[in-house]
Design a protein around this motif. Sequence first.
Motif, PDB file in Angstrom:
ATOM      1  N   ASN A   1       0.809  -1.214   0.000  1.00  0.00           N
ATOM      2  CA  ASN A   1       0.000   0.000   0.000  1.00  0.00           C
ATOM      3  C   ASN A   1       0.854   1.281   0.000  1.00  0.00           C
ATOM      4  O   ASN A   1       0.672   2.158   0.851  1.00  0.00           O
ATOM      5  N   PRO A   2       1.794   1.408  -0.958  1.00  0.00           N
ATOM      6  CA  PRO A   2       2.688   2.565  -0.954  1.00  0.00           C
ATOM      7  C   PRO A   2       2.058   3.800  -1.601  1.00  0.00           C
ATOM      8  O   PRO A   2       1.205   3.698  -2.480  1.00  0.00           O
ATOM      9  N   ASP A   3       2.512   4.978  -1.151  1.00  0.00           N
ATOM     10  CA  ASP A   3       2.163   6.230  -1.826  1.00  0.00           C
ATOM     11  C   ASP A   3       3.130   6.505  -2.975  1.00  0.00           C
ATOM     12  O   ASP A   3       2.762   7.129  -3.973  1.00  0.00           O
ATOM     13  N   LEU A   4       4.378   6.061  -2.800  1.00  0.00           N
ATOM     14  CA  LEU A   4       5.419   6.213  -3.820  1.00  0.00           C
ATOM     15  C   LEU A   4       6.136   4.888  -3.998  1.00  0.00           C
ATOM     16  O   LEU A   4       6.417   4.186  -3.012  1.00  0.00           O
ATOM     17  N   VAL A   5       6.440   4.526  -5.240  1.00  0.00           N
ATOM     18  CA  VAL A   5       7.260   3.344  -5.521  1.00  0.00           C
ATOM     19  C   VAL A   5       8.469   3.780  -6.342  1.00  0.00           C
ATOM     20  O   VAL A   5       8.312   4.334  -7.428  1.00  0.00           O
ATOM     21  N   LEU A   6       9.655   3.541  -5.789  1.00  0.00           N
ATOM     22  CA  LEU A   6      10.909   3.843  -6.479  1.00  0.00           C
ATOM     23  C   LEU A   6      11.372   2.548  -7.138  1.00  0.00           C
ATOM     24  O   LEU A   6      11.772   1.598  -6.461  1.00  0.00           O
ATOM     25  N   ILE A   7      11.279   2.523  -8.457  1.00  0.00           N
ATOM     26  CA  ILE A   7      11.555   1.295  -9.211  1.00  0.00           C
ATOM     27  C   ILE A   7      12.941   1.367  -9.834  1.00  0.00           C
ATOM     28  O   ILE A   7      13.375   2.423 -10.276  1.00  0.00           O
ATOM     29  N   GLN A   8      13.619   0.215  -9.851  1.00  0.00           N
ATOM     30  CA  GLN A   8      14.841   0.063 -10.637  1.00  0.00           C
ATOM     31  C   GLN A   8      14.638  -1.071 -11.640  1.00  0.00           C
ATOM     32  O   GLN A   8      13.876  -1.989 -11.378  1.00  0.00           O
TER      33      GLN A   8
END
Length: 248
Positions: free
Chosen positions: A42-49
């Motif tokens: 349930n994230p507000d932001l997802v930092l993807i690599q």
Amino acid sequence: MESLPNSRTEPDGSAVFRVLSYNIRSMRDDTDALARVITACNPDLVLIQEAPRFFRWRKKLSRLARAANLVILTGGATAAGPAILCNLRATVERTEDVLLPLTPGLHRRGFATAVVRFGAARLGVLSCHLSLQKDERHEQGGMLLDRLAGMGVEHAVAGGDLNERPAGRTFRRMADDLQDCWATAPWGAEYTSTPADPHQRIDAIFATKGIEVLGCGVPVGHPGVTETDLRAATDHLPVLAALKVPAS
């Protein structure tokens, strides 16, 4: 395991939010498992690599975002792999994808960056995937700190695959300037690589000093996150943090 705080806005205007950092290996594994893990966190932001970078990459990343009830904020092929997803709670001020200097014979690297607001709380955001080569990685760590300092925001969060353990000089350089969120408020599990044999922490979330870290770690045992999905989704484990940012 104690649960992480849920996202909310406090009476004083400060914002509690969740950020997830995840190397998704170009979605070459079980995308349904990947979407289930992200959704459960349930994230507000997802930092993807390692977002998809080649044929129809936008369509693939859009499909993942949609499956996790998120939208693409920025990044992907335009940042050489890093990307940022967000939910509709985030108000986007601006985005910028940054390509880093190319060393001949090595992969092109980049940063996906944005400035967002959660109500009255304003935040710089950066997703990174640093070099496998130690000298280049150290230079990129310095560029990351410079980039955060130049975003014109008081508070910022950076996360990604550092390709280095906490004792390494690039990791230490970043932890000297920023809060290493796992070290500040450990929650869940520590090691991010590999899902089948977690033995090293090479993925991390960092926050500037004015942010309160409420908890950070690999969401093993988090409701809805199964070990089967974590193993099937990709070749890294995700890092989830709950952070509190003061009102600007």
